[in-house]
Design a protein around this motif. Structure first.
Motif, PDB file in Angstrom:
ATOM      1  N   ASP A  30     -31.174 -19.051  25.716  1.00 28.38           N
ATOM      2  CA  ASP A  30     -32.364 -18.827  26.367  1.00 28.38           C
ATOM      3  C   ASP A  30     -32.224 -18.235  27.928  1.00 28.38           C
ATOM      4  O   ASP A  30     -33.036 -18.459  28.834  1.00 28.38           O
ATOM      5  CB  ASP A  30     -33.493 -20.098  26.448  1.00 28.38           C
ATOM      6  CG  ASP A  30     -32.353 -21.468  27.085  1.00 28.38           C
ATOM      7  OD1 ASP A  30     -31.168 -21.114  27.299  1.00 28.38           O
ATOM      8  OD2 ASP A  30     -33.188 -22.317  27.248  1.00 28.38           O
ATOM      9  N   TYR A  31     -30.985 -17.848  28.186  1.00 27.29           N
ATOM     10  CA  TYR A  31     -30.616 -17.537  29.539  1.00 27.29           C
ATOM     11  C   TYR A  31     -31.304 -16.223  30.037  1.00 27.29           C
ATOM     12  O   TYR A  31     -31.413 -15.270  29.083  1.00 27.29           O
ATOM     13  CB  TYR A  31     -29.072 -17.089  29.633  1.00 27.29           C
ATOM     14  CG  TYR A  31     -28.248 -18.224  30.410  1.00 27.29           C
ATOM     15  CD1 TYR A  31     -28.783 -19.539  30.367  1.00 27.29           C
ATOM     16  CD2 TYR A  31     -26.968 -18.078  31.060  1.00 27.29           C
ATOM     17  CE1 TYR A  31     -28.129 -20.630  31.062  1.00 27.29           C
ATOM     18  CE2 TYR A  31     -26.355 -19.021  31.491  1.00 27.29           C
ATOM     19  CZ  TYR A  31     -26.726 -20.359  31.644  1.00 27.29           C
ATOM     20  OH  TYR A  31     -26.132 -21.401  32.311  1.00 27.29           O
TER      21      TYR A  31
ATOM     22  N   SER B  42     -25.156 -14.332  18.778  1.00 27.11           N
ATOM     23  CA  SER B  42     -26.301 -15.223  18.549  1.00 27.11           C
ATOM     24  C   SER B  42     -26.715 -15.296  17.288  1.00 27.11           C
ATOM     25  O   SER B  42     -27.107 -14.239  16.841  1.00 27.11           O
ATOM     26  CB  SER B  42     -27.362 -14.750  19.904  1.00 27.11           C
ATOM     27  OG  SER B  42     -28.296 -15.801  19.636  1.00 27.11           O
ATOM     28  N   VAL B  43     -27.125 -16.510  16.842  1.00 26.21           N
ATOM     29  CA  VAL B  43     -27.615 -16.743  15.563  1.00 26.21           C
ATOM     30  C   VAL B  43     -29.076 -17.250  15.821  1.00 26.21           C
ATOM     31  O   VAL B  43     -29.539 -17.736  14.902  1.00 26.21           O
ATOM     32  CB  VAL B  43     -26.901 -17.783  14.561  1.00 26.21           C
ATOM     33  CG1 VAL B  43     -25.518 -17.110  14.527  1.00 26.21           C
ATOM     34  CG2 VAL B  43     -26.677 -18.921  15.260  1.00 26.21           C
ATOM     35  N   MET B  44     -29.728 -17.305  17.084  1.00 27.98           N
ATOM     36  CA  MET B  44     -31.097 -17.751  17.412  1.00 27.98           C
ATOM     37  C   MET B  44     -31.608 -16.573  18.267  1.00 27.98           C
ATOM     38  O   MET B  44     -31.032 -15.922  18.546  1.00 27.98           O
ATOM     39  CB  MET B  44     -30.806 -19.104  18.100  1.00 27.98           C
ATOM     40  CG  MET B  44     -30.364 -20.332  17.370  1.00 27.98           C
ATOM     41  SD  MET B  44     -30.618 -21.557  18.167  1.00 27.98           S
ATOM     42  CE  MET B  44     -29.828 -21.828  19.717  1.00 27.98           C
ATOM     43  N   LYS B  45     -32.975 -16.894  18.159  1.00 27.47           N
ATOM     44  CA  LYS B  45     -33.797 -15.983  19.061  1.00 27.47           C
ATOM     45  C   LYS B  45     -33.411 -15.937  20.413  1.00 27.47           C
ATOM     46  O   LYS B  45     -33.142 -17.113  20.876  1.00 27.47           O
ATOM     47  CB  LYS B  45     -35.417 -16.285  18.851  1.00 27.47           C
ATOM     48  CG  LYS B  45     -36.064 -15.112  19.287  1.00 27.47           C
ATOM     49  CD  LYS B  45     -37.393 -15.117  18.846  1.00 27.47           C
ATOM     50  CE  LYS B  45     -38.364 -14.370  19.498  1.00 27.47           C
ATOM     51  NZ  LYS B  45     -37.941 -13.361  20.400  1.00 27.47           N
TER      52      LYS B  45
ATOM     53  N   LEU C 286     -33.600 -13.017  26.513  1.00 25.44           N
ATOM     54  CA  LEU C 286     -33.617 -11.571  26.712  1.00 25.44           C
ATOM     55  C   LEU C 286     -33.698 -10.966  25.461  1.00 25.44           C
ATOM     56  O   LEU C 286     -33.316 -11.393  24.487  1.00 25.44           O
ATOM     57  CB  LEU C 286     -32.171 -11.342  27.559  1.00 25.44           C
ATOM     58  CG  LEU C 286     -32.081 -11.673  28.958  1.00 25.44           C
ATOM     59  CD1 LEU C 286     -30.700 -11.310  29.165  1.00 25.44           C
ATOM     60  CD2 LEU C 286     -32.969 -11.101  30.018  1.00 25.44           C
ATOM     61  N   PRO C 287     -33.790  -9.535  25.543  1.00 26.84           N
ATOM     62  CA  PRO C 287     -33.727  -8.793  24.107  1.00 26.84           C
ATOM     63  C   PRO C 287     -32.326  -8.865  23.561  1.00 26.84           C
ATOM     64  O   PRO C 287     -31.307  -9.111  24.033  1.00 26.84           O
ATOM     65  CB  PRO C 287     -33.969  -7.348  24.516  1.00 26.84           C
ATOM     66  CG  PRO C 287     -34.701  -7.248  25.880  1.00 26.84           C
ATOM     67  CD  PRO C 287     -34.331  -8.709  26.704  1.00 26.84           C
TER      68      PRO C 287
END
Ligand code: B12
Ligand code: SF4
Length: 446
Positions: free
Chosen positions: A363-364, A418-421, A424-425
């Motif tokens: 979530d950065y 990343s394996v999560m949403k 940032l795009p």
């Protein structure tokens, strides 16, 4: 019995590298180097048999154009004709163990395949695959020895307690618990590094001309960081080896001037480390040591760092994780952010190179990246690593965010994808993580 132990190859999945700015790419870590300590231990448990230990990571590093896994395994099976094949798996390499076993089974369905290691320990039932016959969770050299003996005697594997057997539909656990195995002390197995000679020149780190090997001084970790797989692997317990067995081992490896301690966290018992390095100096053991040390230990106990530096400690891997106290608290790191700057000072005063590692949550935002850039540039270390906070299956963090996981391809669970949403795009997030790798003092990659 003929036993073939095959180390799994690395997962090539690396979105940080893929999307990073060109200038950062040379610095981004692509592979970790070193012999498979777990499989060396398994080899030692069955040394009365005909054992072949094969390191595919080392093999693939021998040439710029590595052979396909299928041709490597096919040649090994043809030439060696094993009765049993064992392999090891961390999460990102689980599918490669399946692949190795599947290739072997296609050539000879009679081969018994046995899987062990970190992932099978944390999530044994995840290891169900048509190619896997037996799963041995935990520190299990003695269990592997029992499996080999049972295969040799052609009796039922059901009699071995606490292993998982493939019945064609599922993995089924056998009754009972395996005998307690004191892997660090009473049952410690002396390792033979000779079978790894073929790959010795690939075991070089950080531009060093000398090969390195792994030695563990302890197993497990007494801390409980939410994202970490190691303490769940050992159910929160911590085991220290004996000083004299370490001294004997260090004397036994003249071919390896560089020794990387494989501990989760090398300095837990200060008295032990003080005595170990006292003995290293007394014995005149001249090695370059690399180890993992927490920032709070260096900040609070500079004396022990000084002593270890005298005894050959040259490189420290330090999980900084975050420069924000609220994030460190969330991760249960139990070390304040202010220890980072203090630790850097202590290490630098002792001419120790630091590989400081920050973990980047999905979530950065752009502002978070900028703030980290500013902090990291203000507290530079020779090597800095920036990896993605990854919910490794079997960890507390995985349980916390399970619902948010969007990618279940285990090959990507190596801290580089990343394996999560992401806030940032997706591509931009990895590009920003990649660009952080430019912030450091040195030129080498370790
Ligand atoms: C040595 C090590 C390596 C070595 C060797 C591993 C190998 N097989 O090739 C190298 C350097 C290659 C390596 C690489 C990586 N590693 Co590594 N590595 C370690 C380390 C430091 C020590 C592991 C160890 O040797 N322990 C001691 C031995 C004795 O224990 P063991 O391996 O568990 O083996 C025992 C049992 O599991 C069992 N067993 C093991 N195998 C088998 C097989 C059979 C048949 C049986 C019966 C039993 C059995 O018996 C063994 C003896 O008792 C751990 C951290 C730690 N301190 O635990 C990380 C760790 C295992 N690595 C990790 C990771 C993520 C990686 C990388 C993906 C990192 C990266 N981003 O690049 C890379 C791999 C790919 C790459 N890009 O290079 C993570 C795994 C997390 C997870 N859940 O998957 C760990 C836990 C570090 C961490 N901070 O989280 N690693
Ligand atoms: S991250 Fe380091 S200190 Fe935390 S539990 Fe894992 S090994 Fe221990």
């Amino acid at each position: 019995m003929k036993i073939l132990l095959i180390n799994t190859p690395r997962s090539p999945e690396n979105r940080i590298l893929k999307f990073a700015p060109e200038a950062a790419k040379p610095f981004i870590h692509k592979r970790l180097i070193g012999p498979p300590l777990g499989l060396m231990t398994i080899a030692a448990s069955v040394k009365d048999h005909d054992v072949l230990l094969f390191d595919t990571k080392g093999e693939f590093d021998l040439t710029p154009e590595p052979p396909a896994l299928e041709s490597v395994v096919t040649r090994l099976v043809h030439d060696f004709r094993p009765d049993v094949i064992g392999s090891t798996a961390i999460t990102s390499e689980l599918y490669y163990a399946f692949e190795i076993f599947a290739i072997a089974k296609k050539l000879d369905p009679g081969i018994v395949t046995v899987l062990g290691g970190l992932h099978p320990t944390l999530l044994p039932y995840d290891c169900f695959h048509p190619s896997v016959d037996v799963v041995c969770p935990g520190q299990s050299p003695h269990v592997f020895r029992d499996v080999v003996r049972t295969v040799e005697a052609k009796t039922s594997l059901e009699a071995i307690p606490g292993i998982l057997l493939n019945n064609g539909k599922a993995l089924k656990r056998t009754a009972g618990n395996p005998r307690v195995w004191d892997a660090a002390n009473a049952d410690y197995l002396e390792l033979d590094r000779e079978p790894l000679k073929r790959w010795i020149n690939t075991y070089k780190v950080g531009g060093s001309p000398f090969p390195s090997t792994y030695v563990f001084t302890s197993l497990g970790c007494p801390y409980k960081c939410t994202f970490c797989s190691i303490w769940p692997q050992f159910k929160g317990k911590y085991y220290q080896r004996s000083i004299e067995s370490l001294i004997t081992e260090l004397h036994s490896m003249p071919d390896y001037p560089v020794v990387r301690f494989a501990d989760a966290n090398t300095v837990v018992d200060l008295g032990f480390m003080n005595d170990l390095f006292g003995r290293i100096l007394e014995e005149g053991i001249s090695k370059t040591f690399i180890m993992d040390i927490r920032a709070d230990v260096a900040a609070q106990y500079p004396g022990i760092i000084q002593k270890m530096a005298k005894g050959g400690l040259k490189v420290v891997i330090c999980g900084f994780e975050s420069y924000r106290d609220e994030e460190l608290k969330k991760y249960r790191k139990s070390s304040p952010a202010s220890d980072i700057a203090k630790a850097i000072k202590v290490f630098h005063e002792n001419d120790i190179m630091i590989r400081g590692n920050y973990v980047i949550p999905n979530d950065y935002s752009e502002d978070d990246f900028k703030a980290l850039e500013e902090y990291s540039s203000g507290n530079p270390v020779v090597y800095a690593g920036y990896t993605i906070l990854t919910p490794m299956p079997g960890t507390v963090y995985y349980k916390q965010v399970r619902q948010l996981v969007t990618d279940h391809d285990y090959r990507k669970y190596n801290f580089f994808n990343s394996v999560m949403k992401t806030t940032l795009p997706y591509e931009k997030f990895h590009e920003r993580v990649g660009s952080l790798w430019l912030i450091k003092m040195g030129k080498d990659v370790i």
